[in-house]
Design an enzyme around this catalytic site. Sequence first.
Site, PDB file in Angstrom:
ATOM      1  N   LYS A  48     -36.781 -62.034 -83.247  1.00 11.62           N
ATOM      2  CA  LYS A  48     -36.918 -61.841 -81.800  1.00 11.62           C
ATOM      3  C   LYS A  48     -35.834 -62.647 -81.068  1.00 11.62           C
ATOM      4  CE  LYS A  48     -40.277 -62.334 -78.147  1.00 11.62           C
ATOM      5  NZ  LYS A  48     -41.326 -63.175 -77.667  1.00 11.62           N
ATOM      6  N   ASP A  88     -28.955 -41.194 -76.991  1.00 10.85           N
ATOM      7  CA  ASP A  88     -27.553 -40.942 -77.334  1.00 10.85           C
ATOM      8  C   ASP A  88     -26.907 -42.175 -77.967  1.00 10.85           C
ATOM      9  OD1 ASP A  88     -27.551 -38.305 -76.385  1.00 10.85           O
ATOM     10  OD2 ASP A  88     -27.291 -38.977 -74.322  1.00 10.85           O
ATOM     11  N   ASN A 136     -37.190 -43.755 -73.905  1.00 11.62           N
ATOM     12  CA  ASN A 136     -37.161 -43.003 -72.650  1.00 11.62           C
ATOM     13  C   ASN A 136     -38.555 -42.486 -72.329  1.00 11.62           C
ATOM     14  OD1 ASN A 136     -37.507 -40.298 -73.887  1.00 11.62           O
ATOM     15  ND2 ASN A 136     -35.571 -40.856 -74.855  1.00 11.62           N
TER      16      ASN A 136
HETATM   17  N1  CTP Z   1     -30.112 -33.825 -79.037  1.00 13.22           N
HETATM   18  C1  CTP Z   1     -30.085 -34.110 -80.374  1.00 13.22           C
HETATM   19  N2  CTP Z   1     -29.525 -35.263 -80.829  1.00 13.22           N
HETATM   20  C2  CTP Z   1     -28.988 -36.127 -79.987  1.00 13.22           C
HETATM   21  C3  CTP Z   1     -28.999 -35.860 -78.611  1.00 13.22           C
HETATM   22  C4  CTP Z   1     -29.583 -34.699 -78.171  1.00 13.22           C
HETATM   23  O1  CTP Z   1     -30.586 -33.312 -81.163  1.00 13.22           O
HETATM   24  N3  CTP Z   1     -28.449 -37.241 -80.447  1.00 13.22           N
HETATM   25  C5  CTP Z   1     -30.680 -32.550 -78.562  1.00 13.22           C
HETATM   26  C6  CTP Z   1     -31.963 -32.665 -77.790  1.00 13.22           C
HETATM   27  O2  CTP Z   1     -33.098 -32.556 -78.624  1.00 13.22           O
HETATM   28  C7  CTP Z   1     -31.855 -31.491 -76.829  1.00 13.22           C
HETATM   29  C8  CTP Z   1     -30.384 -31.423 -76.539  1.00 13.22           C
HETATM   30  O3  CTP Z   1     -29.739 -32.011 -77.669  1.00 13.22           O
HETATM   31  O4  CTP Z   1     -32.204 -30.278 -77.462  1.00 13.22           O
HETATM   32  C9  CTP Z   1     -30.016 -32.203 -75.321  1.00 13.22           C
HETATM   33  O5  CTP Z   1     -28.629 -32.228 -75.223  1.00 13.22           O
HETATM   34  P1  CTP Z   1     -27.854 -33.493 -74.733  1.00 13.22           P
HETATM   35  O6  CTP Z   1     -26.437 -33.081 -74.656  1.00 13.22           O
HETATM   36  O7  CTP Z   1     -28.158 -34.698 -75.508  1.00 13.22           O
HETATM   37  O8  CTP Z   1     -28.484 -33.720 -73.356  1.00 13.22           O
HETATM   38  P2  CTP Z   1     -28.236 -34.965 -72.509  1.00 13.22           P
HETATM   39  O9  CTP Z   1     -28.595 -36.200 -73.248  1.00 13.22           O
HETATM   40  O10 CTP Z   1     -28.931 -34.694 -71.235  1.00 13.22           O
HETATM   41  O11 CTP Z   1     -26.652 -34.890 -72.432  1.00 13.22           O
HETATM   42  P3  CTP Z   1     -25.725 -35.267 -71.264  1.00 13.22           P
HETATM   43  O12 CTP Z   1     -26.208 -36.607 -70.833  1.00 13.22           O
HETATM   44  O13 CTP Z   1     -24.394 -35.244 -71.896  1.00 13.22           O
HETATM   45  O14 CTP Z   1     -25.976 -34.161 -70.260  1.00 13.22           O
END
Ligand code: CTP
Length: 419
Positions: A299, A289, A220
């Site tokens: 590859k 996520d 990202n």
């Molecule tokens: N975070 C984490 N581990 C993950 C995902 C996120 O530690 N696998 C942490 C990030 O570092 C941040 C927070 O969680 O502090 C973000 O929350 P998150 O729910 O992941 O945010 P989004 O990805 O924006 O979630 P959503 O899309 O559900 O809003």
Amino acid sequence: MGSLINKRVLLGVTGGIAAYKSADLVRRLRDTGAEVRVIMTRSATEFITPLTLQAVSGHPVHQQLLDTGPGLKHAGAGAEAAGMGHIELARWADAVLVAPASANFLARLAQGRADDLLSAVCLATEAPVAVAPAMNQQMWNNTATQSNLATIKKNAIRIFGPGEGSQACGEVGPGRMLEPVELVTLASELFATGELDGLTVLVTAGPTWEAIDPVRGLTNRSSGKMGYAVAQAAAESGARVILVSGPTSLPDPERVRSLHVESAQEMYDAVHQHAAKADIFIGVAAVADYRPARAAERKIKKTEIKLTLELERNPDILASVAALRPAPFMVGFAAETENLEQNARAKLESKKLDLVAANRVGADIGFAADENSLLLVGREDITELPTQSKTKLARALIHHIAARYHAKNDTKVHRLQRP
Ligand code: CTP
């Protein structure tokens, strides 16, 4: 000696024979990592030329409170700097150091005058201000000077020195400006707030990289800047800091133990090696996520017309640390395009956090930008930190976290009033 890396020091030079040492002071401040801009009072220019200080600082010297001369806003770093007014300079500075500070300037400061550029900047800045007095020992000992100093101290301005010894006027006593090397050490201590002395802070930063094959991956736009600034600010506040970072192009922050990982799973493993000893956990990383269910060993060739990538969930690092018993003080980040407060509060509840720092992301704000703003959503209160550099924002965030941490744990080590 502490570091001044990434710090913007505004050096004020007033009229006194010690002004000849200001050139050396600028050089040493820069050697320690600071970016330096110089303001000279009119009488300072009787002792040392603006050209000298321009040459050693690499920027034009500021002298006028109201400068409407043409050409100031021309493109280019130098012209831009010359065009800064007193408010811009006051905002630009992370610290203001006046060295040498004459008896006359101390009197002006004590009165809160704003009729020359340096006094106006000292009044307008939120940054810490320090003065290094330099004057004849009789002038120093005079009750007028001493009562000005008492007023200045009461206004939270730091006084560096003066030293004692033989003076340019032939007398011996207090009033010598401290040596540049001593002033640089004291300037670096301006940033050491001591708010997190003795605590361990674990920070995640940057994006993660989820391999699809040996050369491709899912990632990202996180640059890591905010997380690195948070780690740096925590270190400045006296904490032992462990930074677990995904791939970024940033140099490791000073006085921070940096661990480099790629995937969310590696970040999870590295975090859990240290989480049990952390007093505060700050999850700034933009963790993916999902990851490809299988990373191809070789590859992937474009033989298929359609290619389906199967993804599986990554562990939630933040939630997993919050589930530890005892859990550290937990701070999460929420990057949102809309409904900032509502989404932040939902995260606070669902992940059982103490604080969520929410920021708006979009095409032109957030990830790669140097500036940002934050909405801090806690269990009982909401605080807004307005748009500012990520360095300043990180310091304000650490100040906020330190206050909440000590309130929750009933400990107090607040030694300074400002972030
Ligand atoms: N975070 C984490 N581990 C993950 C995902 C996120 O530690 N696998 C942490 C990030 O570092 C941040 C927070 O969680 O502090 C973000 O929350 P998150 O729910 O992941 O945010 P989004 O990805 O924006 O979630 P959503 O899309 O559900 O809003």
